[in-house]
Motif scaffolding. Structure first.
Motif, PDB file in Angstrom:
ATOM      1  N   ILE A 148       0.876  -1.111   0.049  1.00 17.76           N
ATOM      2  CA  ILE A 148      -0.102   0.118   0.043  1.00 17.76           C
ATOM      3  C   ILE A 148       0.975   1.132   0.152  1.00 17.76           C
ATOM      4  CG2 ILE A 148      -1.929   1.287   1.208  1.00 17.76           C
ATOM      5  CD1 ILE A 148      -2.353  -1.328   2.816  1.00 17.76           C
ATOM      6  N   ARG A 149       0.810   2.009  -0.848  1.00 16.69           N
ATOM      7  CA  ARG A 149       1.409   3.181  -1.037  1.00 16.69           C
ATOM      8  C   ARG A 149       0.551   4.290  -1.236  1.00 16.69           C
ATOM      9  NH1 ARG A 149       6.941   2.452  -2.481  1.00 16.69           N
ATOM     10  NH2 ARG A 149       7.388   0.341  -3.322  1.00 16.69           N
ATOM     11  N   THR A 150       0.555   5.300  -0.496  1.00 20.89           N
ATOM     12  CA  THR A 150      -0.151   6.529  -0.715  1.00 20.89           C
ATOM     13  C   THR A 150       0.506   7.718  -1.456  1.00 20.89           C
ATOM     14  OG1 THR A 150       0.654   7.785   1.280  1.00 20.89           O
ATOM     15  CG2 THR A 150      -1.234   6.306   1.423  1.00 20.89           C
ATOM     16  N   GLN A 151       0.031   8.761  -2.012  1.00 21.45           N
ATOM     17  CA  GLN A 151       0.421   9.755  -2.950  1.00 21.45           C
ATOM     18  C   GLN A 151       1.441  10.421  -2.035  1.00 21.45           C
ATOM     19  OE1 GLN A 151      -2.686  11.546  -5.103  1.00 21.45           O
ATOM     20  NE2 GLN A 151      -2.883   9.824  -6.508  1.00 21.45           N
ATOM     21  N   GLU A 152       1.127  10.436  -0.598  1.00 20.59           N
ATOM     22  CA  GLU A 152       1.968  11.497   0.163  1.00 20.59           C
ATOM     23  C   GLU A 152       3.251  10.930   0.447  1.00 20.59           C
ATOM     24  OE1 GLU A 152      -0.200  12.000   3.700  1.00 20.59           O
ATOM     25  OE2 GLU A 152      -1.642  13.465   2.853  1.00 20.59           O
ATOM     26  N   ARG A 153       3.212   9.488   0.573  1.00 16.35           N
ATOM     27  CA  ARG A 153       4.450   8.772   0.695  1.00 16.35           C
ATOM     28  C   ARG A 153       4.922   7.813  -0.174  1.00 16.35           C
ATOM     29  NH1 ARG A 153       3.532   7.287   7.333  1.00 16.35           N
ATOM     30  NH2 ARG A 153       3.965   9.653   8.003  1.00 16.35           N
ATOM     31  N   ALA A 154       4.856   8.410  -1.550  1.00 11.12           N
ATOM     32  CA  ALA A 154       5.222   7.250  -2.413  1.00 11.12           C
ATOM     33  C   ALA A 154       6.521   6.395  -2.512  1.00 11.12           C
ATOM     34  CB  ALA A 154       5.332   8.258  -3.741  1.00 11.12           C
ATOM     35  N   SER A 155       7.539   6.991  -1.484  1.00  9.97           N
ATOM     36  CA  SER A 155       8.887   6.090  -1.498  1.00  9.97           C
ATOM     37  C   SER A 155       8.712   5.140  -0.468  1.00  9.97           C
ATOM     38  CB  SER A 155       9.824   7.229  -1.372  1.00  9.97           C
ATOM     39  OG  SER A 155       9.868   7.931  -0.050  1.00  9.97           O
ATOM     40  N   ILE A 156       7.570   5.185   0.486  1.00 12.85           N
ATOM     41  CA  ILE A 156       7.342   4.208   1.512  1.00 12.85           C
ATOM     42  C   ILE A 156       5.893   3.610   1.353  1.00 12.85           C
ATOM     43  CG2 ILE A 156       7.019   3.919   4.125  1.00 12.85           C
ATOM     44  CD1 ILE A 156       8.248   6.755   4.257  1.00 12.85           C
ATOM     45  N   ALA A 157       6.084   2.050   1.655  1.00  4.81           N
ATOM     46  CA  ALA A 157       4.944   1.136   1.178  1.00  4.81           C
ATOM     47  C   ALA A 157       4.994   0.408   2.588  1.00  4.81           C
ATOM     48  CB  ALA A 157       5.211   0.512   0.157  1.00  4.81           C
ATOM     49  N   THR A 158       3.563  -0.002   3.104  1.00  7.09           N
ATOM     50  CA  THR A 158       3.272  -0.754   3.944  1.00  7.09           C
ATOM     51  C   THR A 158       3.024  -2.023   3.247  1.00  7.09           C
ATOM     52  OG1 THR A 158       2.160   0.913   5.293  1.00  7.09           O
ATOM     53  CG2 THR A 158       1.465  -1.364   5.692  1.00  7.09           C
ATOM     54  N   VAL A 159       3.528  -3.056   3.855  1.00 10.10           N
ATOM     55  CA  VAL A 159       3.266  -4.459   3.247  1.00 10.10           C
ATOM     56  C   VAL A 159       2.615  -5.314   4.089  1.00 10.10           C
ATOM     57  CG1 VAL A 159       4.378  -6.399   2.169  1.00 10.10           C
ATOM     58  CG2 VAL A 159       5.316  -4.208   1.818  1.00 10.10           C
ATOM     59  N   ILE A 160       1.504  -5.743   3.728  1.00  5.04           N
ATOM     60  CA  ILE A 160       0.564  -6.701   4.475  1.00  5.04           C
ATOM     61  C   ILE A 160       0.806  -8.291   4.020  1.00  5.04           C
ATOM     62  CG2 ILE A 160      -1.858  -7.679   5.163  1.00  5.04           C
ATOM     63  CD1 ILE A 160      -2.611  -4.763   4.565  1.00  5.04           C
ATOM     64  N   HIS A 161       1.492  -9.208   4.880  1.00  2.00           N
ATOM     65  CA  HIS A 161       1.802 -10.344   4.637  1.00  2.00           C
ATOM     66  C   HIS A 161       0.388 -11.216   4.716  1.00  2.00           C
ATOM     67  CE1 HIS A 161       6.229 -10.147   5.821  1.00  2.00           C
ATOM     68  NE2 HIS A 161       5.755  -8.912   5.499  1.00  2.00           N
ATOM     69  N   LEU A 162       0.028 -11.584   3.653  1.00  2.00           N
ATOM     70  CA  LEU A 162      -1.496 -12.227   3.676  1.00  2.00           C
ATOM     71  C   LEU A 162      -1.526 -13.555   4.385  1.00  2.00           C
ATOM     72  CD1 LEU A 162      -2.268 -11.173  -0.066  1.00  2.00           C
ATOM     73  CD2 LEU A 162      -3.249 -10.562   2.235  1.00  2.00           C
ATOM     74  N   GLU A 163      -0.563 -14.328   4.174  1.00  2.00           N
ATOM     75  CA  GLU A 163      -0.523 -15.750   4.541  1.00  2.00           C
ATOM     76  C   GLU A 163      -0.810 -15.802   6.273  1.00  2.00           C
ATOM     77  OE1 GLU A 163       2.078 -15.153   2.414  1.00  2.00           O
ATOM     78  OE2 GLU A 163       2.289 -16.633   0.936  1.00  2.00           O
ATOM     79  N   ASP A 164       0.031 -14.855   6.921  1.00  2.41           N
ATOM     80  CA  ASP A 164      -0.075 -14.620   8.296  1.00  2.41           C
ATOM     81  C   ASP A 164      -1.594 -14.299   8.750  1.00  2.41           C
ATOM     82  OD1 ASP A 164       2.506 -15.366   8.563  1.00  2.41           O
ATOM     83  OD2 ASP A 164       3.097 -13.296   8.622  1.00  2.41           O
ATOM     84  N   ILE A 165      -2.042 -13.392   8.065  1.00  4.64           N
ATOM     85  CA  ILE A 165      -3.488 -13.057   8.209  1.00  4.64           C
ATOM     86  C   ILE A 165      -4.533 -13.983   7.859  1.00  4.64           C
ATOM     87  CG2 ILE A 165      -5.200 -11.209   7.641  1.00  4.64           C
ATOM     88  CD1 ILE A 165      -3.340  -9.226   7.125  1.00  4.64           C
ATOM     89  N   TYR A 166      -4.075 -14.843   6.765  1.00  3.40           N
ATOM     90  CA  TYR A 166      -5.135 -15.893   6.527  1.00  3.40           C
ATOM     91  C   TYR A 166      -5.248 -16.909   7.467  1.00  3.40           C
ATOM     92  CZ  TYR A 166      -7.689 -19.443   3.755  1.00  3.40           C
ATOM     93  OH  TYR A 166      -8.405 -20.385   3.414  1.00  3.40           O
ATOM     94  N   ASP A 167      -3.860 -17.511   8.116  1.00  4.64           N
ATOM     95  CA  ASP A 167      -3.925 -18.364   8.939  1.00  4.64           C
ATOM     96  C   ASP A 167      -4.684 -17.966  10.420  1.00  4.64           C
ATOM     97  OD1 ASP A 167      -2.233 -19.924   7.534  1.00  4.64           O
ATOM     98  OD2 ASP A 167      -0.467 -19.110   8.345  1.00  4.64           O
ATOM     99  N   GLU A 168      -4.591 -16.513  10.881  1.00  2.00           N
ATOM    100  CA  GLU A 168      -5.540 -16.160  11.773  1.00  2.00           C
ATOM    101  C   GLU A 168      -6.896 -16.103  11.633  1.00  2.00           C
ATOM    102  OE1 GLU A 168      -4.329 -15.487  14.966  1.00  2.00           O
ATOM    103  OE2 GLU A 168      -2.184 -16.322  14.303  1.00  2.00           O
ATOM    104  N   TYR A 169      -7.288 -16.143  10.194  1.00  9.66           N
ATOM    105  CA  TYR A 169      -8.717 -16.104   9.970  1.00  9.66           C
ATOM    106  C   TYR A 169      -9.280 -17.474  10.183  1.00  9.66           C
ATOM    107  CZ  TYR A 169     -12.454 -16.315   6.306  1.00  9.66           C
ATOM    108  OH  TYR A 169     -13.681 -16.477   5.838  1.00  9.66           O
TER     109      TYR A 169
END
Length: 64
Positions: A43-64
């Protein structure tokens, strides 16, 4: 319970609704520095184009 691919699509859709045109959400298969690969959403916002948040999907899915 959703299958993994359905789960990924649902998360991506929600994030696109939240961030709209202000943010870019990209699904990627990323390589960690330990040589393992994982599915992530960047996830990158226009305000912070050089910084991205990364969500690790496998970890979240395992908790789901």
């Amino acid at each position: 319970m959703m299958k993994y691919e359905e789960f990924k699509d649902a998360i991506l859709k929600v994030l696109q609704e939240i961030y709209g045109e202000e943010g870019v959400t990209v699904e990627e298969n990323l390589l960690k520095n330990n040589g393992k690969r994982y599915d992530g959403l960047q996830i990158r916002t226009q305000e912070r184009a050089s910084i991205a948040t990364v969500i690790h999907l496998e970890d979240i899915y395992d908790e789901y």
